[in-house]
Design a protein around this motif. Structure first.
Motif, mmCIF file in Angstrom:
data_model
loop_
_atom_site.group_PDB
_atom_site.id
_atom_site.type_symbol
_atom_site.label_atom_id
_atom_site.label_comp_id
_atom_site.label_asym_id
_atom_site.label_seq_id
_atom_site.Cartn_x
_atom_site.Cartn_y
_atom_site.Cartn_z
ATOM 1 N N PRO A 71 -11.613 -2.296 19.921
ATOM 2 C CA PRO A 71 -11.128 -3.647 20.212
ATOM 3 C C PRO A 71 -11.733 -4.658 19.231
ATOM 4 C CG PRO A 71 -12.154 -2.636 22.157
ATOM 5 C CD PRO A 71 -12.375 -1.720 21.007
ATOM 6 N N THR A 72 -11.203 -5.847 19.210
ATOM 7 C CA THR A 72 -11.700 -6.865 18.284
ATOM 8 C C THR A 72 -13.009 -7.494 18.747
ATOM 9 O OG1 THR A 72 -10.329 -8.525 19.359
ATOM 10 C CG2 THR A 72 -9.414 -7.446 17.392
ATOM 11 N N SER A 73 -13.382 -7.270 20.007
ATOM 12 C CA SER A 73 -14.650 -7.806 20.503
ATOM 13 C C SER A 73 -15.198 -6.897 21.593
ATOM 14 C CB SER A 73 -14.453 -9.224 21.047
ATOM 15 O OG SER A 73 -13.602 -9.200 22.177
ATOM 16 N N GLN A 125 -25.901 -4.311 31.857
ATOM 17 C CA GLN A 125 -24.741 -4.463 30.985
ATOM 18 C C GLN A 125 -23.900 -3.197 30.957
ATOM 19 O OE1 GLN A 125 -26.831 -5.937 27.303
ATOM 20 N NE2 GLN A 125 -25.121 -7.349 27.407
ATOM 21 N N LYS A 126 -22.647 -3.388 30.595
ATOM 22 C CA LYS A 126 -21.750 -2.268 30.336
ATOM 23 C C LYS A 126 -21.294 -2.392 28.886
ATOM 24 C CE LYS A 126 -21.710 -0.350 34.391
ATOM 25 N NZ LYS A 126 -22.353 0.927 34.602
ATOM 26 N N PHE A 127 -21.443 -1.304 28.154
ATOM 27 C CA PHE A 127 -21.156 -1.322 26.724
ATOM 28 C C PHE A 127 -19.776 -0.746 26.439
ATOM 29 C CE2 PHE A 127 -25.686 -1.525 27.183
ATOM 30 C CZ PHE A 127 -26.041 -2.491 26.261
ATOM 31 N N ASP A 128 -19.099 -1.370 25.480
ATOM 32 C CA ASP A 128 -17.746 -0.964 25.091
ATOM 33 C C ASP A 128 -17.755 0.091 23.989
ATOM 34 O OD1 ASP A 128 -16.372 -3.039 26.734
ATOM 35 O OD2 ASP A 128 -17.553 -4.349 25.425
ATOM 36 N N PHE A 129 -18.869 0.162 23.275
ATOM 37 C CA PHE A 129 -19.008 1.102 22.171
ATOM 38 C C PHE A 129 -20.463 1.525 22.091
ATOM 39 C CE2 PHE A 129 -19.867 1.661 17.492
ATOM 40 C CZ PHE A 129 -19.162 2.845 17.332
ATOM 41 N N PHE A 130 -20.692 2.829 21.914
ATOM 42 C CA PHE A 130 -22.055 3.296 21.686
ATOM 43 C C PHE A 130 -22.100 4.063 20.378
ATOM 44 C CE2 PHE A 130 -20.172 6.925 23.842
ATOM 45 C CZ PHE A 130 -20.672 7.999 23.122
ATOM 46 N N PHE A 131 -23.271 4.065 19.796
ATOM 47 C CA PHE A 131 -23.479 4.660 18.488
ATOM 48 C C PHE A 131 -24.864 5.304 18.478
ATOM 49 C CE2 PHE A 131 -25.459 4.112 14.292
ATOM 50 C CZ PHE A 131 -24.531 4.709 13.458
ATOM 51 N N ASP A 171 -24.277 7.333 29.919
ATOM 52 C CA ASP A 171 -23.011 7.159 30.656
ATOM 53 C C ASP A 171 -23.083 6.043 31.683
ATOM 54 O OD1 ASP A 171 -21.696 9.114 29.246
ATOM 55 O OD2 ASP A 171 -21.964 10.663 30.779
ATOM 56 N N LEU A 172 -24.238 5.852 32.286
ATOM 57 C CA LEU A 172 -24.395 4.831 33.327
ATOM 58 C C LEU A 172 -24.200 3.408 32.812
ATOM 59 C CD1 LEU A 172 -27.484 6.220 35.294
ATOM 60 C CD2 LEU A 172 -25.064 6.247 36.005
ATOM 61 N N VAL A 173 -24.403 3.208 31.516
ATOM 62 C CA VAL A 173 -24.294 1.852 30.970
ATOM 63 C C VAL A 173 -23.020 1.636 30.157
ATOM 64 C CG1 VAL A 173 -26.790 1.489 30.996
ATOM 65 C CG2 VAL A 173 -25.695 2.351 28.906
ATOM 66 N N LEU A 174 -22.100 2.594 30.221
ATOM 67 C CA LEU A 174 -20.862 2.473 29.452
ATOM 68 C C LEU A 174 -19.736 1.927 30.314
ATOM 69 C CD1 LEU A 174 -20.946 5.806 27.428
ATOM 70 C CD2 LEU A 174 -21.669 3.522 26.699
ATOM 71 N N ALA A 175 -18.920 1.069 29.715
ATOM 72 C CA ALA A 175 -17.712 0.575 30.363
ATOM 73 C C ALA A 175 -16.750 1.753 30.529
ATOM 74 C CB ALA A 175 -17.078 -0.525 29.511
ATOM 75 N N GLU A 184 -13.741 2.456 29.644
ATOM 76 C CA GLU A 184 -12.968 2.881 28.464
ATOM 77 C C GLU A 184 -13.799 2.854 27.183
ATOM 78 O OE1 GLU A 184 -9.785 4.035 28.718
ATOM 79 O OE2 GLU A 184 -10.093 3.806 30.873
ATOM 80 N N ALA A 185 -15.105 2.996 27.306
ATOM 81 C CA ALA A 185 -15.997 2.912 26.147
ATOM 82 C C ALA A 185 -15.686 4.010 25.130
ATOM 83 C CB ALA A 185 -17.443 3.016 26.592
ATOM 84 N N LYS A 186 -15.889 3.667 23.893
ATOM 85 C CA LYS A 186 -15.760 4.600 22.773
ATOM 86 C C LYS A 186 -17.150 4.850 22.209
ATOM 87 C CE LYS A 186 -11.190 4.205 22.627
ATOM 88 N NZ LYS A 186 -10.716 4.462 23.954
#
Length: 188
Positions: A42-44, A102-108, A127-131, A133-135
């Motif tokens: 996503p853009t943000s 927080q819930k993260f949209d992207f992890f790296f 996994d517990l902190v991912l949104a 639809e996180a990528k």
């Protein structure tokens, strides 16, 4: 915290005090920048650099994702996080227990998973902190049969240590093993 986690944390505190992973070559940072720029994201959103060390790739993420993304780094080493905060004030760096809100949209993660003692536990905490639809993107040393490094290690009698998680003879002392693509898939 478990004894294993405490030992791991102490190991990395000592290494970061000695300049561990102080920087990466520009061509490697550029390559990661280009990979992240090409991802269908996503853009943000909010991105997490899991195992950020002293923040080198957290900053690369911030630049690649652009100003509409907030970028947060976390690591087991408090010293690494202090160094990261001083070096990259445009990113946020927090201890793992501060992530739950927080819930993260992207992890790296960049060269992190091969250092983790209990991967299923670490990945379940991630996994517990991912949104929903996180990528994500994990970059790690390749353990796949047929890769150049696997071929090189297989040339030596002691090149691949199956008792040590298929660790290659030339691996960094902090590497606990080598994951294959299939290993990683099975963990998810």
């Amino acid at each position: 915290a478990s004894d294993v986690y405490k030992r791991q944390t102490e190991f990395y505190e000592t290494r970061y005090a000695q300049g561990y992973m102080d920087d990466w070559p520009l061509f490697k940072k550029q390559r990661v920048f280009e990979i992240v720029r090409r991802l269908p994201l996503p853009t943000s959103g909010i991105a997490l650099d899991f195992g950020c060390g002293n923040g080198v790739f957290t900053e690369v993420l911030r630049q690649a994702l652009g100003p509409s993304w907030a970028v947060v780094g976390t690591d087991v080493s408090r010293l690494a996080l202090e160094q990261a905060r001083a070096r990259y004030p445009s990113c946020r760096f927090v201890e793992a227990d501060q992530l739950a809100a927080q819930k993260f949209d992207f992890f790296f993660s960049h060269h992190v998973l091969e250092h983790v003692f209990d991967l299923p536990v670490a990945l379940s905490r991630l996994d517990l902190v991912l949104a929903p639809e996180a990528k994500g993107l994990h970059i790690l040393p390749c353990g796949n049969e047929g890769s150049f490094e696997h071929w090189l290690a297989s040339l030596r009698r002691d090149g691949i240590d199956s008792a040590q998680g298929n660790r290659f003879f030339h691996d960094d002392e902090g590497h606990l093993g080598r994951l294959t693509t299939q290993d990683l898939r099975l963990l998810y």
